[in-house]
Design a protein around this motif. Sequence first.
Motif, mmCIF file in Angstrom:
data_model
loop_
_atom_site.group_PDB
_atom_site.id
_atom_site.type_symbol
_atom_site.label_atom_id
_atom_site.label_comp_id
_atom_site.label_asym_id
_atom_site.label_seq_id
_atom_site.Cartn_x
_atom_site.Cartn_y
_atom_site.Cartn_z
ATOM 1 N N LEU A 55 -4.091 64.217 86.038
ATOM 2 C CA LEU A 55 -5.162 64.973 85.376
ATOM 3 C C LEU A 55 -4.632 66.362 85.058
ATOM 4 O O LEU A 55 -3.796 66.896 85.806
ATOM 5 N N PRO A 96 -6.800 62.297 81.849
ATOM 6 C CA PRO A 96 -7.988 63.105 81.541
ATOM 7 C C PRO A 96 -7.616 64.592 81.426
ATOM 8 O O PRO A 96 -6.753 65.088 82.163
ATOM 9 N N ILE A 98 -9.206 68.568 81.296
ATOM 10 C CA ILE A 98 -10.297 69.527 81.443
ATOM 11 C C ILE A 98 -9.875 70.803 80.722
ATOM 12 O O ILE A 98 -8.928 71.476 81.136
ATOM 13 N N GLY A 142 -10.613 62.985 71.666
ATOM 14 C CA GLY A 142 -11.573 62.129 72.351
ATOM 15 C C GLY A 142 -12.037 60.984 71.474
ATOM 16 O O GLY A 142 -12.332 59.877 71.959
ATOM 17 N N GLN A 147 -9.895 61.074 77.414
ATOM 18 C CA GLN A 147 -11.012 61.426 78.297
ATOM 19 C C GLN A 147 -10.965 62.930 78.518
ATOM 20 O O GLN A 147 -9.944 63.467 78.943
ATOM 21 N N TRP A 148 -12.065 63.634 78.242
ATOM 22 C CA TRP A 148 -12.066 65.093 78.308
ATOM 23 C C TRP A 148 -13.339 65.637 78.927
ATOM 24 O O TRP A 148 -14.385 64.966 78.959
ATOM 25 N N LYS A 149 -13.232 66.859 79.411
ATOM 26 C CA LYS A 149 -14.376 67.666 79.824
ATOM 27 C C LYS A 149 -14.074 69.086 79.376
ATOM 28 O O LYS A 149 -12.918 69.519 79.427
ATOM 29 N N PRO A 209 -19.393 63.638 84.775
ATOM 30 C CA PRO A 209 -19.187 62.641 83.713
ATOM 31 C C PRO A 209 -18.236 63.137 82.628
ATOM 32 O O PRO A 209 -18.197 64.331 82.323
ATOM 33 N N GLU A 210 -17.477 62.202 82.054
ATOM 34 C CA GLU A 210 -16.484 62.516 81.030
ATOM 35 C C GLU A 210 -17.145 62.838 79.687
ATOM 36 O O GLU A 210 -18.312 62.559 79.461
ATOM 37 N N ASN A 211 -16.314 63.421 78.815
ATOM 38 C CA ASN A 211 -16.688 63.675 77.419
ATOM 39 C C ASN A 211 -17.970 64.489 77.290
ATOM 40 O O ASN A 211 -18.852 64.170 76.484
ATOM 41 N N GLN A 212 -18.046 65.545 78.100
ATOM 42 C CA GLN A 212 -19.209 66.427 78.101
ATOM 43 C C GLN A 212 -18.751 67.885 78.193
ATOM 44 O O GLN A 212 -17.667 68.180 78.709
#
Length: 288
Positions: A55, A96, A98, A142, A147-149, A209-212
């Motif tokens: 990550l 993922p 961030i 994405g 997978q991103w935040k 949660p992902e993609n937020q």
Amino acid sequence: MNILITGSGGFIGKHLSLKLKRAGHKVYGFDKINGQDLLKIKSIRSHISKNKIGLAYHLAAEADLNKARKNPYNCINLNIVSTINIAQVCWEYKIPLIYISTDCVYGNQKTFPSDEDNTKENPAEIYALTKLSGEMAVKAFGDVGLQWKIARIPTTYGEGMRQALAVYVFLDQALKGKPMTIHGTGKQTRELAYIEDTVAGLVSLLKAPENQIYNISSGEEISVLEMVKLIKDLTKTKSKVVFVKDRKGQVFKEIVSIVKIRSATGWEPKTRFAQGLLKSLIWMQRKR
């Protein structure tokens, strides 16, 4: 987990590295102070592959507005192109990401608090524009599987903070007995977060949660005038307050909603500004 932090040698990066290590993670830094360059995508690939990264946190950025305006090319490269590079490599290796953005992307608004899902971004200056562009790049990857935040954080202060931050500048002026310079009327408000709260929020995103997109902030709005008064009272300085020309791209009110991250992770800010200010003052006095 093996975690990569870009900008690991910076103020927030150092604190985040320590927090993650204490939580049992193995942290690998990627920073220009170590001769590493985010504009060299092969170097990123090698670092992620060799260290079996699971990550990545992307913090590296040109955050000093004065430097950004003097050298916009460098700001755009570091804040946008490097974000595209790290997102590309994370996508390739199915890692993922961030991305650390800023609440400055909200700019001047008409309704408050600004929330991630219902507030239109309205950046007012180059730094915020480049960070919003970075968000768009991450979200674009994405669309093809990354997978991103995204964490939108406020001005963060505390032990080790950058000397360009208003809290540092005002404390330094007060301790030296120099005039405390306020841009504009001083009625403009800010949300400032203590370093421990910001870092705890960033770590809490591991379980979100992902993609937020998530706001991380203090929940405490304070005007520049109030900030200066607190510092004057705390330091007992005889410094005079001087008003100077307003900054270009000034945001007049800043308050964001933290309902989403609270609901997703249970994170809450713990440090009131007066408490964080005292801790910052003690640190600055100790290092003199």
